[in-house]
Motif scaffolding. Sequence first.
Motif, PDB file in Angstrom:
ATOM      1  N   GLY A  73      45.291 -22.049 -39.756  1.00  0.00           N
ATOM      2  CA  GLY A  73      45.081 -21.465 -41.076  1.00  0.00           C
ATOM      3  C   GLY A  73      46.239 -21.762 -42.006  1.00  0.00           C
ATOM      4  N   ILE A  74      46.319 -21.007 -43.095  1.00  0.00           N
ATOM      5  CA  ILE A  74      47.357 -21.277 -44.100  1.00  0.00           C
ATOM      6  C   ILE A  74      48.634 -20.477 -43.856  1.00  0.00           C
ATOM      7  CG2 ILE A  74      45.728 -21.990 -45.875  1.00  0.00           C
ATOM      8  CD1 ILE A  74      45.980 -19.220 -47.117  1.00  0.00           C
ATOM      9  N   ARG A  75      48.556 -19.425 -43.066  1.00  0.00           N
ATOM     10  CA  ARG A  75      49.736 -18.600 -42.762  1.00  0.00           C
ATOM     11  C   ARG A  75      50.326 -19.026 -41.419  1.00  0.00           C
ATOM     12  NH1 ARG A  75      46.750 -13.187 -43.106  1.00  0.00           N
ATOM     13  NH2 ARG A  75      48.332 -12.626 -41.579  1.00  0.00           N
ATOM     14  N   VAL A  92      52.601 -18.560 -35.778  1.00  0.00           N
ATOM     15  CA  VAL A  92      53.678 -18.947 -34.859  1.00  0.00           C
ATOM     16  C   VAL A  92      54.362 -17.705 -34.284  1.00  0.00           C
ATOM     17  CG1 VAL A  92      55.929 -20.096 -34.720  1.00  0.00           C
ATOM     18  CG2 VAL A  92      54.033 -21.213 -35.890  1.00  0.00           C
ATOM     19  N   GLN A  93      54.553 -16.695 -35.101  1.00  0.00           N
ATOM     20  CA  GLN A  93      55.149 -15.441 -34.616  1.00  0.00           C
ATOM     21  C   GLN A  93      54.266 -14.808 -33.539  1.00  0.00           C
ATOM     22  OE1 GLN A  93      57.991 -13.909 -35.295  1.00  0.00           O
ATOM     23  NE2 GLN A  93      58.737 -15.008 -37.074  1.00  0.00           N
ATOM     24  N   VAL A  94      52.954 -14.837 -33.736  1.00  0.00           N
ATOM     25  CA  VAL A  94      52.026 -14.281 -32.746  1.00  0.00           C
ATOM     26  C   VAL A  94      52.062 -15.119 -31.475  1.00  0.00           C
ATOM     27  CG1 VAL A  94      49.604 -13.769 -32.239  1.00  0.00           C
ATOM     28  CG2 VAL A  94      50.558 -13.210 -34.474  1.00  0.00           C
ATOM     29  N   VAL A  95      52.063 -16.443 -31.624  1.00  0.00           N
ATOM     30  CA  VAL A  95      52.149 -17.332 -30.457  1.00  0.00           C
ATOM     31  C   VAL A  95      53.431 -17.037 -29.678  1.00  0.00           C
ATOM     32  CG1 VAL A  95      52.443 -19.739 -29.733  1.00  0.00           C
ATOM     33  CG2 VAL A  95      50.700 -19.150 -31.421  1.00  0.00           C
ATOM     34  N   ARG A  96      54.504 -16.845 -30.385  1.00  0.00           N
ATOM     35  CA  ARG A  96      55.787 -16.530 -29.731  1.00  0.00           C
ATOM     36  C   ARG A  96      55.697 -15.219 -28.956  1.00  0.00           C
ATOM     37  NH1 ARG A  96      61.579 -15.022 -32.425  1.00  0.00           N
ATOM     38  NH2 ARG A  96      62.771 -15.309 -30.522  1.00  0.00           N
ATOM     39  N   ARG A 127      43.682 -14.047 -34.892  1.00  0.00           N
ATOM     40  CA  ARG A 127      42.797 -13.969 -36.059  1.00  0.00           C
ATOM     41  C   ARG A 127      43.375 -13.065 -37.140  1.00  0.00           C
ATOM     42  NH1 ARG A 127      36.936 -13.707 -33.004  1.00  0.00           N
ATOM     43  NH2 ARG A 127      36.870 -15.930 -32.472  1.00  0.00           N
ATOM     44  N   ASP A 128      44.024 -11.977 -36.731  1.00  0.00           N
ATOM     45  CA  ASP A 128      44.671 -11.094 -37.705  1.00  0.00           C
ATOM     46  C   ASP A 128      45.776 -11.816 -38.467  1.00  0.00           C
ATOM     47  OD1 ASP A 128      42.990  -9.049 -36.969  1.00  0.00           O
ATOM     48  OD2 ASP A 128      44.483  -7.992 -35.742  1.00  0.00           O
ATOM     49  N   ALA A 129      46.396 -12.811 -37.827  1.00  0.00           N
ATOM     50  CA  ALA A 129      47.452 -13.587 -38.474  1.00  0.00           C
ATOM     51  C   ALA A 129      46.892 -14.706 -39.336  1.00  0.00           C
ATOM     52  CB  ALA A 129      48.394 -14.165 -37.423  1.00  0.00           C
ATOM     53  N   GLY A 130      45.562 -14.877 -39.346  1.00  0.00           N
ATOM     54  CA  GLY A 130      44.942 -15.876 -40.205  1.00  0.00           C
ATOM     55  C   GLY A 130      44.500 -17.143 -39.493  1.00  0.00           C
ATOM     56  N   ALA A 131      44.555 -17.160 -38.177  1.00  0.00           N
ATOM     57  CA  ALA A 131      44.179 -18.351 -37.417  1.00  0.00           C
ATOM     58  C   ALA A 131      42.735 -18.247 -36.935  1.00  0.00           C
ATOM     59  CB  ALA A 131      45.099 -18.523 -36.218  1.00  0.00           C
ATOM     60  N   ARG A 132      42.223 -19.373 -36.489  1.00  0.00           N
ATOM     61  CA  ARG A 132      40.951 -19.385 -35.769  1.00  0.00           C
ATOM     62  C   ARG A 132      41.285 -19.613 -34.305  1.00  0.00           C
ATOM     63  NH1 ARG A 132      37.462 -23.501 -39.288  1.00  0.00           N
ATOM     64  NH2 ARG A 132      37.636 -22.392 -41.255  1.00  0.00           N
ATOM     65  N   ALA A 133      40.735 -18.770 -33.467  1.00  0.00           N
ATOM     66  CA  ALA A 133      40.988 -18.883 -32.028  1.00  0.00           C
ATOM     67  C   ALA A 133      39.737 -18.456 -31.282  1.00  0.00           C
ATOM     68  CB  ALA A 133      42.173 -18.010 -31.635  1.00  0.00           C
TER      69      ALA A 133
END
Length: 91
Positions: A23-25, A30-34, A72-78
């Motif tokens: 996504g755009i954020r 990256v923070q969530v992945v971390r 998804r809350d962070a703006g990604a598609r998963a």
Amino acid sequence: MTDRHFLLVCDDVPQDVVLTDPGIRVMDVVQVVRRLTGLSLWRGKILAAQVPAVILTCVSEEDAAAAVSALRDAGARAETRGQPEPDFLKH
């Protein structure tokens, strides 16, 4: 001596968590992945840039759903993907 093989039966099919679009954020993702993986910010950013990327492997369905929700809350598609059945179990 004979070889013995045991099949462990569980209620939960192991799931993989796959990031399909950051996504755009990107930095929020990256923070969530971390947080999910324990990777550094630098490695998380590299992982997020190489989509589709497997973020977690062989986790319970409940943990996989929570991870997908956080991404998804962070703006990604998963999405979650079930582990394929091992070849030795196929008849």
